[in-house]
Scaffold this motif. Structure first.
Motif, PDB file in Angstrom:
ATOM      1  N   GLN A 123     -36.634   9.717 -25.969  1.00 27.39           N
ATOM      2  CA  GLN A 123     -36.350   8.716 -24.932  1.00 27.39           C
ATOM      3  C   GLN A 123     -34.981   8.100 -25.146  1.00 27.39           C
ATOM      4  OE1 GLN A 123     -39.560   5.910 -25.078  1.00 27.39           O
ATOM      5  NE2 GLN A 123     -40.933   7.212 -23.907  1.00 27.39           N
ATOM      6  N   ASP A 124     -34.605   7.909 -26.404  1.00 22.62           N
ATOM      7  CA  ASP A 124     -33.305   7.323 -26.728  1.00 22.62           C
ATOM      8  C   ASP A 124     -32.195   8.367 -26.750  1.00 22.62           C
ATOM      9  OD1 ASP A 124     -34.565   4.861 -27.043  1.00 22.62           O
ATOM     10  OD2 ASP A 124     -34.880   5.178 -29.185  1.00 22.62           O
ATOM     11  N   GLN A 125     -32.559   9.607 -27.005  1.00 27.30           N
ATOM     12  CA  GLN A 125     -31.586  10.692 -27.123  1.00 27.30           C
ATOM     13  C   GLN A 125     -32.073  11.867 -26.285  1.00 27.30           C
ATOM     14  OE1 GLN A 125     -31.134  11.750 -31.243  1.00 27.30           O
ATOM     15  NE2 GLN A 125     -31.438   9.650 -31.897  1.00 27.30           N
ATOM     16  N   PRO A 126     -31.778  11.894 -24.987  1.00 30.12           N
ATOM     17  CA  PRO A 126     -32.292  12.981 -24.156  1.00 30.12           C
ATOM     18  C   PRO A 126     -31.845  14.349 -24.670  1.00 30.12           C
ATOM     19  CG  PRO A 126     -31.016  11.389 -22.861  1.00 30.12           C
ATOM     20  CD  PRO A 126     -30.926  10.976 -24.289  1.00 30.12           C
ATOM     21  N   VAL A 127     -32.822  15.191 -24.956  1.00 30.15           N
ATOM     22  CA  VAL A 127     -32.565  16.500 -25.545  1.00 30.15           C
ATOM     23  C   VAL A 127     -33.538  17.490 -24.913  1.00 30.15           C
ATOM     24  CG1 VAL A 127     -32.547  17.807 -27.698  1.00 30.15           C
ATOM     25  CG2 VAL A 127     -31.998  15.387 -27.725  1.00 30.15           C
ATOM     26  N   THR A 128     -33.129  18.729 -24.772  1.00 26.13           N
ATOM     27  CA  THR A 128     -34.079  19.748 -24.327  1.00 26.13           C
ATOM     28  C   THR A 128     -34.391  20.700 -25.465  1.00 26.13           C
ATOM     29  OG1 THR A 128     -32.269  21.042 -23.417  1.00 26.13           O
ATOM     30  CG2 THR A 128     -33.510  19.644 -21.885  1.00 26.13           C
ATOM     31  N   ASN A 129     -33.427  21.501 -25.877  1.00 26.65           N
ATOM     32  CA  ASN A 129     -33.721  22.469 -26.942  1.00 26.65           C
ATOM     33  C   ASN A 129     -32.512  22.638 -27.852  1.00 26.65           C
ATOM     34  OD1 ASN A 129     -32.061  23.874 -25.246  1.00 26.65           O
ATOM     35  ND2 ASN A 129     -33.289  25.721 -25.189  1.00 26.65           N
ATOM     36  N   ASP A 130     -31.966  21.567 -28.290  1.00 28.30           N
ATOM     37  CA  ASP A 130     -30.746  21.557 -29.080  1.00 28.30           C
ATOM     38  C   ASP A 130     -31.062  21.732 -30.570  1.00 28.30           C
ATOM     39  OD1 ASP A 130     -28.386  20.970 -30.397  1.00 28.30           O
ATOM     40  OD2 ASP A 130     -27.957  19.186 -29.222  1.00 28.30           O
ATOM     41  N   LEU A 131     -30.670  22.870 -31.127  1.00 27.12           N
ATOM     42  CA  LEU A 131     -30.928  23.157 -32.541  1.00 27.12           C
ATOM     43  C   LEU A 131     -30.279  22.106 -33.440  1.00 27.12           C
ATOM     44  CD1 LEU A 131     -32.052  24.948 -34.791  1.00 27.12           C
ATOM     45  CD2 LEU A 131     -29.993  26.354 -34.590  1.00 27.12           C
ATOM     46  N   GLU A 132     -29.074  21.675 -33.106  1.00 22.52           N
ATOM     47  CA  GLU A 132     -28.397  20.668 -33.928  1.00 22.52           C
ATOM     48  C   GLU A 132     -29.180  19.358 -33.941  1.00 22.52           C
ATOM     49  OE1 GLU A 132     -25.868  21.117 -36.058  1.00 22.52           O
ATOM     50  OE2 GLU A 132     -26.105  23.216 -35.469  1.00 22.52           O
ATOM     51  N   TRP A 133     -29.764  18.990 -32.826  1.00 22.99           N
ATOM     52  CA  TRP A 133     -30.559  17.761 -32.758  1.00 22.99           C
ATOM     53  C   TRP A 133     -31.782  17.875 -33.663  1.00 22.99           C
ATOM     54  CZ3 TRP A 133     -35.481  16.250 -31.302  1.00 22.99           C
ATOM     55  CH2 TRP A 133     -35.663  14.870 -31.119  1.00 22.99           C
ATOM     56  N   VAL A 134     -32.446  19.031 -33.630  1.00 23.13           N
ATOM     57  CA  VAL A 134     -33.615  19.250 -34.485  1.00 23.13           C
ATOM     58  C   VAL A 134     -33.196  19.193 -35.952  1.00 23.13           C
ATOM     59  CG1 VAL A 134     -35.412  20.893 -35.157  1.00 23.13           C
ATOM     60  CG2 VAL A 134     -34.878  20.553 -32.737  1.00 23.13           C
ATOM     61  N   LYS A 135     -32.071  19.823 -36.297  1.00 19.71           N
ATOM     62  CA  LYS A 135     -31.591  19.768 -37.679  1.00 19.71           C
ATOM     63  C   LYS A 135     -31.302  18.333 -38.098  1.00 19.71           C
ATOM     64  CE  LYS A 135     -28.328  22.932 -38.436  1.00 19.71           C
ATOM     65  NZ  LYS A 135     -27.333  24.004 -38.210  1.00 19.71           N
ATOM     66  N   GLN A 136     -30.720  17.533 -37.208  1.00 23.11           N
ATOM     67  CA  GLN A 136     -30.454  16.130 -37.528  1.00 23.11           C
ATOM     68  C   GLN A 136     -31.755  15.361 -37.743  1.00 23.11           C
ATOM     69  OE1 GLN A 136     -27.681  14.412 -38.298  1.00 23.11           O
ATOM     70  NE2 GLN A 136     -26.778  16.448 -38.323  1.00 23.11           N
ATOM     71  N   GLU A 137     -32.767  15.667 -36.929  1.00 20.25           N
ATOM     72  CA  GLU A 137     -34.059  15.008 -37.105  1.00 20.25           C
ATOM     73  C   GLU A 137     -34.621  15.354 -38.476  1.00 20.25           C
ATOM     74  OE1 GLU A 137     -37.940  14.312 -37.812  1.00 20.25           O
ATOM     75  OE2 GLU A 137     -37.449  16.395 -37.375  1.00 20.25           O
ATOM     76  N   ILE A 138     -34.503  16.614 -38.880  1.00 21.38           N
ATOM     77  CA  ILE A 138     -35.061  17.050 -40.152  1.00 21.38           C
ATOM     78  C   ILE A 138     -34.284  16.460 -41.326  1.00 21.38           C
ATOM     79  CG2 ILE A 138     -35.419  19.069 -41.654  1.00 21.38           C
ATOM     80  CD1 ILE A 138     -36.017  20.657 -39.019  1.00 21.38           C
ATOM     81  N   PHE A 139     -32.967  16.599 -41.309  1.00 23.31           N
ATOM     82  CA  PHE A 139     -32.171  16.190 -42.467  1.00 23.31           C
ATOM     83  C   PHE A 139     -31.827  14.708 -42.485  1.00 23.31           C
ATOM     84  CE2 PHE A 139     -31.193  20.792 -41.983  1.00 23.31           C
ATOM     85  CZ  PHE A 139     -31.841  21.197 -43.126  1.00 23.31           C
ATOM     86  N   GLY A 140     -31.988  14.030 -41.347  1.00 27.41           N
ATOM     87  CA  GLY A 140     -31.664  12.616 -41.301  1.00 27.41           C
ATOM     88  C   GLY A 140     -32.892  11.733 -41.325  1.00 27.41           C
ATOM     89  N   ARG A 141     -34.041  12.291 -41.714  1.00 24.85           N
ATOM     90  CA  ARG A 141     -35.291  11.533 -41.711  1.00 24.85           C
ATOM     91  C   ARG A 141     -35.282  10.383 -42.702  1.00 24.85           C
ATOM     92  NH1 ARG A 141     -39.132  16.737 -41.947  1.00 24.85           N
ATOM     93  NH2 ARG A 141     -39.063  17.219 -39.748  1.00 24.85           N
TER      94      ARG A 141
END
Length: 145
Positions: A123-141
């Protein structure tokens, strides 16, 4: 006793429409962030376990469920093992493995919590299928134990 590897996971149609289909292909199609729906499910389960987000499933439940066997047959043996280890850790005892349906239900609830956590972030970061966004979610947890 039921074989835990044959019991099918479940997920809500709502999370399938809003997360799974945005990040993964139709079971093994062309590359997206995830090649299989089960990989997206594992990601959500890990997010749910890490953030201690547990949420019972609500109807309607999506079709095309899969099992731990599906994961293992698709190269996800370590993913299946990790889900079982996290389940045991959250249950606080190996006794959860004596009731395989309860173990799968627990994993389902943490995955569902993870899906809702991911949707909240989206909701805060509109994304569809961005691999970089998923990597940021994983590594920036930030881990909340």
């Amino acid at each position: 006793m039921e074989n835990i590897f044959e019991i099918r996971f479940s997920f809500e149609q709502y999370v399938k429409d809003n997360v799974i289909l945005k990040f993964s292909n139709k079971q093994g199609g062309a590359y997206n962030v995830f090649s299989y729906h089960w990989q997206c499910f594992v990601w959500a389960a890990v997010v749910g376990f890490i953030h201690n987000e547990r949420r019972p499933l609500q109807s309607p439940i999506a079709d095309r469920p899969f099992s731990l066997n599906t994961m293992c047959n698709g190269g996800g043996e370590k993913d299946a093992e990790a889900l079982l280890c996290m389940c045991i850790a959250k249950a606080g005892s190996l006794d959860i493995m004596k009731e395989p349906t309860k173990a799968i239900d627990l994993i389902n609830e943490y995955a569902n919590g993870g899906f809702y956590y991911i949707m909240k972030i989206m909701q805060d970061q509109p994304v569809t299928n961005d691999l970089e966004w998923v990597k940021q979610e994983i590594f920036g947890r930030e881990v909340n134990l």
